[in-house]
Design an enzyme around this catalytic site. Structure first.
Site, PDB file in Angstrom:
ATOM      1  N   HIS A  22      16.267   6.251   3.296  1.00 55.18           N
ATOM      2  CA  HIS A  22      16.670   6.009   1.900  1.00 55.18           C
ATOM      3  C   HIS A  22      18.193   6.135   1.775  1.00 55.18           C
ATOM      4  CE1 HIS A  22      12.452   7.611   0.696  1.00 55.18           C
ATOM      5  NE2 HIS A  22      12.475   6.315   0.427  1.00 55.18           N
ATOM      6  N   LYS A  31       0.062   8.124  -8.241  1.00 55.94           N
ATOM      7  CA  LYS A  31       0.274   8.783  -6.955  1.00 55.94           C
ATOM      8  C   LYS A  31       0.250  10.289  -7.132  1.00 55.94           C
ATOM      9  CE  LYS A  31       2.822   5.260  -4.475  1.00 55.94           C
ATOM     10  NZ  LYS A  31       4.047   4.892  -3.767  1.00 55.94           N
ATOM     11  N   ARG A  44      11.728  -2.509   5.817  1.00 56.18           N
ATOM     12  CA  ARG A  44      11.779  -1.977   7.176  1.00 56.18           C
ATOM     13  C   ARG A  44      11.104  -2.892   8.174  1.00 56.18           C
ATOM     14  NH1 ARG A  44       9.021   3.288   5.066  1.00 56.18           N
ATOM     15  NH2 ARG A  44       7.953   1.544   4.102  1.00 56.18           N
ATOM     16  N   SER A 101       8.521   8.222   4.005  1.00 57.36           N
ATOM     17  CA  SER A 101       8.243   9.555   3.454  1.00 57.36           C
ATOM     18  C   SER A 101       6.850  10.011   3.875  1.00 57.36           C
ATOM     19  CB  SER A 101       8.335   9.516   1.925  1.00 57.36           C
ATOM     20  OG  SER A 101       9.617   9.148   1.518  1.00 57.36           O
TER      21      SER A 101
HETATM   22  O1  PNS Z   1       8.803   4.266  -3.275  1.00 54.01           O
HETATM   23  P1  PNS Z   1       7.703   3.400  -3.827  1.00 54.01           P
HETATM   24  O2  PNS Z   1       6.492   4.242  -4.136  1.00 54.01           O
HETATM   25  O3  PNS Z   1       7.390   2.234  -2.924  1.00 54.01           O
HETATM   26  O4  PNS Z   1       8.236   2.791  -5.221  1.00 54.01           O
HETATM   27  C1  PNS Z   1       7.440   1.925  -5.983  1.00 54.01           C
HETATM   28  C2  PNS Z   1       8.066   1.688  -7.376  1.00 54.01           C
HETATM   29  C3  PNS Z   1       8.279   3.006  -8.076  1.00 54.01           C
HETATM   30  C4  PNS Z   1       9.409   0.998  -7.200  1.00 54.01           C
HETATM   31  C5  PNS Z   1       7.106   0.754  -8.185  1.00 54.01           C
HETATM   32  O5  PNS Z   1       5.857   1.322  -8.228  1.00 54.01           O
HETATM   33  C6  PNS Z   1       7.607   0.502  -9.603  1.00 54.01           C
HETATM   34  O6  PNS Z   1       8.513  -0.272  -9.797  1.00 54.01           O
HETATM   35  N1  PNS Z   1       7.018   1.212 -10.579  1.00 54.01           N
HETATM   36  C7  PNS Z   1       7.407   1.084 -11.978  1.00 54.01           C
HETATM   37  C8  PNS Z   1       6.329   0.374 -12.794  1.00 54.01           C
HETATM   38  C9  PNS Z   1       6.516  -1.134 -12.734  1.00 54.01           C
HETATM   39  O7  PNS Z   1       7.521  -1.675 -13.146  1.00 54.01           O
HETATM   40  N2  PNS Z   1       5.500  -1.805 -12.218  1.00 54.01           N
HETATM   41  C10 PNS Z   1       5.505  -3.240 -12.057  1.00 54.01           C
HETATM   42  C11 PNS Z   1       6.123  -3.632 -10.738  1.00 54.01           C
HETATM   43  S1  PNS Z   1       5.763  -5.264 -10.366  1.00 54.01           S
END
Ligand code: PNS
Length: 195
Positions: free
Chosen positions: A54, A78, A127, A165
């Site tokens: 990150h 989560k 990645r 993570s």
């Molecule tokens: O580190 P992660 O868990 O891969 O992050 C995922 C994250 C937080 C970026 C994604 O779940 C997100 O954008 N959540 C916010 C809700 C949202 O906008 N959802 C629609 C996405 S298409």
């Protein structure tokens, strides 16, 4: 001044006369607003916990943008190992020390948060091919929701391409050494959680 004229597409409407240079105050105001606007990007994620991968992505993003807002999502679906506060604190202690990086939290739609922050881009790390399907779907959906917000994928250093993570937490749970994969404060925090 030539640069000024070129960049502003002549919108500043300078009136040049033989006797001197006259400037339209309203145009100057618009020009200053436009040029004082920072190029800001959001780097969203769960950061449960932040890893060296990150941090590598944050540093790369920082080279492209004036400000990078590292945004921790409130994600009820989560079940994180670290609480929101713990994740934010670990980010503040690590990424938060990099100039031009701000740590924030958000709930709701990512694109709404990007809009509220006047950010033109969302950064995601890529990645491996396995990341691609989910990331592609999310980027296209976000584009449907807010066409003005671009998603930019950045590849971390090769040595971090296998890092996540989730894997770091598993290694820590099983008593392995994670000190090469995460900052020292995160390794310590993982040690406390997993002892
Ligand atoms: O580190 P992660 O868990 O891969 O992050 C995922 C994250 C937080 C970026 C994604 O779940 C997100 O954008 N959540 C916010 C809700 C949202 O906008 N959802 C629609 C996405 S298409």
């Amino acid at each position: 001044m030539i640069g000024l004229l070129r960049h502003s597409d002549f919108r500043a409407s300078f009136v040049i006369r033989a006797s001197g240079l006259y400037l339209n105050p309203l145009s100057i105001f618009h020009f200053l607003c436009e040029f004082s606007q920072m190029r800001r990007a959001i780097y969203p994620g769960s950061f449960d916990p932040v890893t060296n991968g990150h941090l590598d992505v944050i540093e790369r993003a920082r080279k492209l943008f004036d400000e990078v807002v590292v945004a921790v999502a409130h994600n009820d679906e989560k079940q994180p190992l670290f609480s929101l506060k713990e994740r934010l604190d670990l980010l503040r202690e690590t990424a938060g020390t990099i100039g031009g990086v701000r740590i924030a939290e958000f709930s709701g739609l990512l694109v709404e948060f990007a809009r509220a922050e006047s950010a033109g881009a969302v950064i995601r790390g890529l990645r491996a091919v396995s990341d691609f399907e989910f990331e592609f779907q999310m980027a296209l959906m976000n584009r449907k929701l807010a066409a003005a917000v671009e998603t930019i994928f950045l590849m971390p250093k090769e040595e971090y391409t296998y890092l996540s993570s989730r894997i770091v937490k598993e290694i820590a749970r099983l008593g392995g050494d994670v000190s090469r994969f995460v900052p020292a404060c995160v390794a310590k925090a993982l040690g406390r959680k997993c002892s």
